[in-house]
Write a protein that holds these residues in place. Sequence first.
Motif, PDB file in Angstrom:
ATOM      1  N   ARG A  38       0.840  -1.191   0.000  1.00 56.19           N
ATOM      2  CA  ARG A  38       0.000   0.000   0.000  1.00 56.19           C
ATOM      3  C   ARG A  38       0.875   1.241   0.000  1.00 56.19           C
ATOM      4  O   ARG A  38       1.879   1.312   0.706  1.00 56.19           O
ATOM      5  CB  ARG A  38      -0.902   0.006   1.242  1.00 56.19           C
ATOM      6  N   THR A  39       0.506   2.216  -0.821  1.00 53.56           N
ATOM      7  CA  THR A  39       1.118   3.534  -0.824  1.00 53.56           C
ATOM      8  C   THR A  39      -0.021   4.548  -0.757  1.00 53.56           C
ATOM      9  O   THR A  39      -1.193   4.178  -0.901  1.00 53.56           O
ATOM     10  CB  THR A  39       1.940   3.774  -2.102  1.00 53.56           C
ATOM     11  N   PRO A  40       0.274   5.838  -0.560  1.00 51.31           N
ATOM     12  CA  PRO A  40      -0.807   6.823  -0.586  1.00 51.31           C
ATOM     13  C   PRO A  40      -1.552   6.859  -1.914  1.00 51.31           C
ATOM     14  O   PRO A  40      -2.727   7.216  -1.967  1.00 51.31           O
ATOM     15  CB  PRO A  40      -0.072   8.144  -0.326  1.00 51.31           C
ATOM     16  N   ALA A  41      -0.879   6.476  -3.008  1.00 56.26           N
ATOM     17  CA  ALA A  41      -1.498   6.563  -4.330  1.00 56.26           C
ATOM     18  C   ALA A  41      -2.266   5.309  -4.732  1.00 56.26           C
ATOM     19  O   ALA A  41      -3.209   5.386  -5.529  1.00 56.26           O
ATOM     20  CB  ALA A  41      -0.439   6.862  -5.384  1.00 56.26           C
ATOM     21  N   PHE A  42      -1.877   4.161  -4.210  1.00 58.47           N
ATOM     22  CA  PHE A  42      -2.551   2.923  -4.601  1.00 58.47           C
ATOM     23  C   PHE A  42      -2.280   1.835  -3.571  1.00 58.47           C
ATOM     24  O   PHE A  42      -1.322   1.913  -2.795  1.00 58.47           O
ATOM     25  CB  PHE A  42      -2.091   2.449  -5.985  1.00 58.47           C
ATOM     26  N   ALA A  43      -3.138   0.837  -3.580  1.00 57.59           N
ATOM     27  CA  ALA A  43      -2.948  -0.364  -2.769  1.00 57.59           C
ATOM     28  C   ALA A  43      -3.208  -1.572  -3.651  1.00 57.59           C
ATOM     29  O   ALA A  43      -4.007  -1.509  -4.596  1.00 57.59           O
ATOM     30  CB  ALA A  43      -3.893  -0.371  -1.572  1.00 57.59           C
ATOM     31  N   VAL A  44      -2.523  -2.664  -3.355  1.00 56.99           N
ATOM     32  CA  VAL A  44      -2.715  -3.905  -4.096  1.00 56.99           C
ATOM     33  C   VAL A  44      -3.144  -4.980  -3.116  1.00 56.99           C
ATOM     34  O   VAL A  44      -2.511  -5.187  -2.078  1.00 56.99           O
ATOM     35  CB  VAL A  44      -1.420  -4.322  -4.826  1.00 56.99           C
ATOM     36  N   ILE A  45      -4.230  -5.645  -3.455  1.00 54.86           N
ATOM     37  CA  ILE A  45      -4.834  -6.644  -2.569  1.00 54.86           C
ATOM     38  C   ILE A  45      -4.984  -7.952  -3.328  1.00 54.86           C
ATOM     39  O   ILE A  45      -5.477  -7.973  -4.468  1.00 54.86           O
ATOM     40  CB  ILE A  45      -6.209  -6.150  -2.069  1.00 54.86           C
ATOM     41  N   ALA A  46      -4.527  -9.037  -2.732  1.00 61.70           N
ATOM     42  CA  ALA A  46      -4.718 -10.362  -3.307  1.00 61.70           C
ATOM     43  C   ALA A  46      -6.136 -10.808  -3.009  1.00 61.70           C
ATOM     44  O   ALA A  46      -6.538 -10.922  -1.845  1.00 61.70           O
ATOM     45  CB  ALA A  46      -3.720 -11.341  -2.708  1.00 61.70           C
ATOM     46  N   ALA A  47      -6.922 -11.030  -4.047  1.00 58.49           N
ATOM     47  CA  ALA A  47      -8.336 -11.336  -3.875  1.00 58.49           C
ATOM     48  C   ALA A  47      -8.533 -12.738  -3.318  1.00 58.49           C
ATOM     49  O   ALA A  47      -7.860 -13.680  -3.733  1.00 58.49           O
ATOM     50  CB  ALA A  47      -9.069 -11.199  -5.201  1.00 58.49           C
ATOM     51  N   ALA A  48      -9.469 -12.842  -2.388  1.00 59.73           N
ATOM     52  CA  ALA A  48      -9.770 -14.144  -1.795  1.00 59.73           C
ATOM     53  C   ALA A  48     -10.792 -14.918  -2.613  1.00 59.73           C
ATOM     54  O   ALA A  48     -11.019 -16.099  -2.377  1.00 59.73           O
ATOM     55  CB  ALA A  48     -10.297 -13.950  -0.371  1.00 59.73           C
ATOM     56  N   ASP A  49     -11.397 -14.246  -3.581  1.00 61.59           N
ATOM     57  CA  ASP A  49     -12.377 -14.905  -4.441  1.00 61.59           C
ATOM     58  C   ASP A  49     -12.104 -14.492  -5.882  1.00 61.59           C
ATOM     59  O   ASP A  49     -11.170 -13.752  -6.167  1.00 61.59           O
ATOM     60  CB  ASP A  49     -13.806 -14.541  -4.038  1.00 61.59           C
ATOM     61  N   THR A  50     -12.878 -14.993  -6.791  1.00 68.15           N
ATOM     62  CA  THR A  50     -12.755 -14.598  -8.192  1.00 68.15           C
ATOM     63  C   THR A  50     -14.076 -13.989  -8.647  1.00 68.15           C
ATOM     64  O   THR A  50     -15.148 -14.522  -8.383  1.00 68.15           O
ATOM     65  CB  THR A  50     -12.392 -15.793  -9.086  1.00 68.15           C
ATOM     66  N   ARG A  51     -13.956 -12.858  -9.316  1.00 64.70           N
ATOM     67  CA  ARG A  51     -15.121 -12.149  -9.847  1.00 64.70           C
ATOM     68  C   ARG A  51     -14.786 -11.725 -11.268  1.00 64.70           C
ATOM     69  O   ARG A  51     -13.639 -11.839 -11.709  1.00 64.70           O
ATOM     70  CB  ARG A  51     -15.439 -10.917  -8.997  1.00 64.70           C
ATOM     71  N   PRO A  52     -15.749 -11.193 -11.999  1.00 62.59           N
ATOM     72  CA  PRO A  52     -15.429 -10.711 -13.350  1.00 62.59           C
ATOM     73  C   PRO A  52     -14.317  -9.665 -13.301  1.00 62.59           C
ATOM     74  O   PRO A  52     -14.301  -8.790 -12.437  1.00 62.59           O
ATOM     75  CB  PRO A  52     -16.764 -10.101 -13.812  1.00 62.59           C
ATOM     76  N   LEU A  53     -13.365  -9.771 -14.237  1.00 64.04           N
ATOM     77  CA  LEU A  53     -12.262  -8.838 -14.280  1.00 64.04           C
ATOM     78  C   LEU A  53     -12.744  -7.483 -14.788  1.00 64.04           C
ATOM     79  O   LEU A  53     -13.709  -7.382 -15.536  1.00 64.04           O
ATOM     80  CB  LEU A  53     -11.148  -9.379 -15.179  1.00 64.04           C
ATOM     81  N   THR A  54     -12.048  -6.436 -14.387  1.00 61.54           N
ATOM     82  CA  THR A  54     -12.420  -5.081 -14.762  1.00 61.54           C
ATOM     83  C   THR A  54     -11.974  -4.786 -16.184  1.00 61.54           C
ATOM     84  O   THR A  54     -10.850  -5.091 -16.562  1.00 61.54           O
ATOM     85  CB  THR A  54     -11.752  -4.063 -13.819  1.00 61.54           C
ATOM     86  N   ALA A  55     -12.849  -4.166 -16.978  1.00 61.52           N
ATOM     87  CA  ALA A  55     -12.444  -3.717 -18.310  1.00 61.52           C
ATOM     88  C   ALA A  55     -11.318  -2.704 -18.154  1.00 61.52           C
ATOM     89  O   ALA A  55     -11.405  -1.794 -17.336  1.00 61.52           O
ATOM     90  CB  ALA A  55     -13.637  -3.090 -19.037  1.00 61.52           C
ATOM     91  N   GLN A  56     -10.279  -2.858 -18.947  1.00 67.38           N
ATOM     92  CA  GLN A  56      -9.088  -2.052 -18.745  1.00 67.38           C
ATOM     93  C   GLN A  56      -9.297  -0.571 -19.039  1.00 67.38           C
ATOM     94  O   GLN A  56      -8.534   0.264 -18.603  1.00 67.38           O
ATOM     95  CB  GLN A  56      -7.944  -2.594 -19.594  1.00 67.38           C
ATOM     96  N   ASN A  57     -10.303  -0.224 -19.798  1.00 70.46           N
ATOM     97  CA  ASN A  57     -10.547   1.177 -20.100  1.00 70.46           C
ATOM     98  C   ASN A  57     -11.669   1.770 -19.253  1.00 70.46           C
ATOM     99  O   ASN A  57     -12.194   2.836 -19.562  1.00 70.46           O
ATOM    100  CB  ASN A  57     -10.882   1.350 -21.589  1.00 70.46           C
ATOM    101  N   ALA A  58     -11.993   1.095 -18.182  1.00 71.08           N
ATOM    102  CA  ALA A  58     -13.125   1.549 -17.378  1.00 71.08           C
ATOM    103  C   ALA A  58     -12.819   2.822 -16.606  1.00 71.08           C
ATOM    104  O   ALA A  58     -13.722   3.582 -16.266  1.00 71.08           O
ATOM    105  CB  ALA A  58     -13.550   0.444 -16.405  1.00 71.08           C
ATOM    106  N   GLY A  59     -11.532   3.065 -16.316  1.00 70.37           N
ATOM    107  CA  GLY A  59     -11.173   4.272 -15.582  1.00 70.37           C
ATOM    108  C   GLY A  59     -11.719   4.289 -14.170  1.00 70.37           C
ATOM    109  O   GLY A  59     -11.974   5.357 -13.602  1.00 70.37           O
ATOM    110  N   LEU A  60     -11.907   3.134 -13.583  1.00 69.78           N
ATOM    111  CA  LEU A  60     -12.488   3.047 -12.250  1.00 69.78           C
ATOM    112  C   LEU A  60     -11.416   3.182 -11.183  1.00 69.78           C
ATOM    113  O   LEU A  60     -10.228   3.013 -11.438  1.00 69.78           O
ATOM    114  CB  LEU A  60     -13.213   1.711 -12.090  1.00 69.78           C
ATOM    115  N   GLY A  61     -11.844   3.457  -9.964  1.00 71.08           N
ATOM    116  CA  GLY A  61     -10.910   3.580  -8.861  1.00 71.08           C
ATOM    117  C   GLY A  61     -10.481   2.244  -8.305  1.00 71.08           C
ATOM    118  O   GLY A  61      -9.576   2.180  -7.487  1.00 71.08           O
ATOM    119  N   VAL A  62     -11.157   1.182  -8.711  1.00 70.46           N
ATOM    120  CA  VAL A  62     -10.802  -0.172  -8.281  1.00 70.46           C
ATOM    121  C   VAL A  62     -10.710  -1.043  -9.530  1.00 70.46           C
ATOM    122  O   VAL A  62     -11.665  -1.113 -10.309  1.00 70.46           O
ATOM    123  CB  VAL A  62     -11.848  -0.745  -7.303  1.00 70.46           C
TER     124      VAL A  62
END
Length: 468
Positions: A75-99
């Motif tokens: 984790r940094t002030p700009a971003f955090a990386v979390i290893a997911a405990a489950d699997t869900r649909p992957l985010t579209a790469q151009n979604a521009g979302l915060g997660v």
Amino acid sequence: MKETPMTRPTLIRSSMGLLLSAALLTACGTSTPTAAVPQPGAGSSAEQIVTVLNPDPALSDVQLAARHGGTLVTRTPAFAVIAAADTRPLTAQNAGLGVVRERNRGALSLPAMNRVNAGSNTIGGQGVNYWGGGVAYWGNGVAYWGGSTTLWGSGVAYWGGGVNYWGGGVNYWGGGGQNGTTVANIDTWQSIGLDVAQTRLGANGVPGAGVTIAVLDTGVDVAHPMFTSSLTPQDTWYDFADGDALPMDDGTFGQDASGHGTEVAGLALIVAPGAKIMPVRVLDAQGQGNVSSVVQGILWATDHGADIINLSLGSDEPVEAVKQAIGYANDAGVVVVASAGNAGTEGLRYPAGHFAGSALNLAVGSHGLAWNKSAFSQYGALSLLAPGEELVGPAPGGRLAAWSGTSMSAPVVAGAAALALSSGSLNGADAVRRIQATATGVDALAANQPFAGKLGAGRLNLDALTRP
């Protein structure tokens, strides 16, 4: 047996290093980033990774991880990386979302490589020839080194003519030895002005001295004679693929990707023999790596004093977590060099595909001896080209190998950046600008005309780079 550290080592920089860091940060208009301690092994078994942009500072690490259903990797002030405990649909790469939710396991790898004059000795599809112990394995029966000469550990100089490049002290063109009529790849190195550049810079010390290049790859054969006195202190090494403190380039040489990281590190040293290599293992012996490992490796290298990070790896899809980690490195003034990919098609692998217009990052393609774009090299939004065909370097077990690919071109440019930085008058952004500004255009060459405008600034020119 590998030794696992109990605590994360603390880097103590010299006063000169501190001054350089301050100059880099001032020039880039940034502040020193801070990151949570990477958790070695965190995310190693997770199928997916979640990148949270601008994580809520009011949330503790535990709360943040719980909110996104997983285990915190970093984790940094700009971003955090979390290893997911489950699997869900992957985010579209151009979604521009915060997660952003992405694939983790094996998402990054060495670029696939067509076989290049490898005979039966092709390692992991990477197009490599190897030899050692007095026996040449060029796949065509030619004994390149002549007779039964053993290059390593027998007093025989790699550069020839009494120049002892690999052991004891480091010599180079202009370092007091002969200029090497028997230098492996001599035509290639002279074609980009390496001999002239090293002779010029050698008047003021060993070229590349004072610069640290982190090699994030399959590891490095740290016992290889080439790396005698050329590695950073051991407490700056780490193996994020295995989660321990010895980033050894293991596996079975000749059967998998073993040796790739050793070659990459060696090529950077051939260009900048005074530089120090920081080995950080993020890929396994098959050349596969998790996003979590690569992200942690980038942050580790940044926090432990790397001036340059070499990434001869990538993905065919954008990886937000890696993009954010590179941003973290850039905020600290670190130059990042990445390979373009070996599919021979237009468009680059990532993270190189994110580098267009970057002030601190270089996306590198490959050219051959005649400066033609290598058939395997991807093209498009490149920064520049560098040699990448049949380059000879160290291989595990005290051997030599010749590899081809943009994986080899990237460390040549990383070495060039070290030459620029070692002058003491340039910061990372200055070095990146100068490398591109002094490159020689190659679009007019007949073989390159179909790719005109898609080969970046042209081909690396070390003579021009190092001129006063």
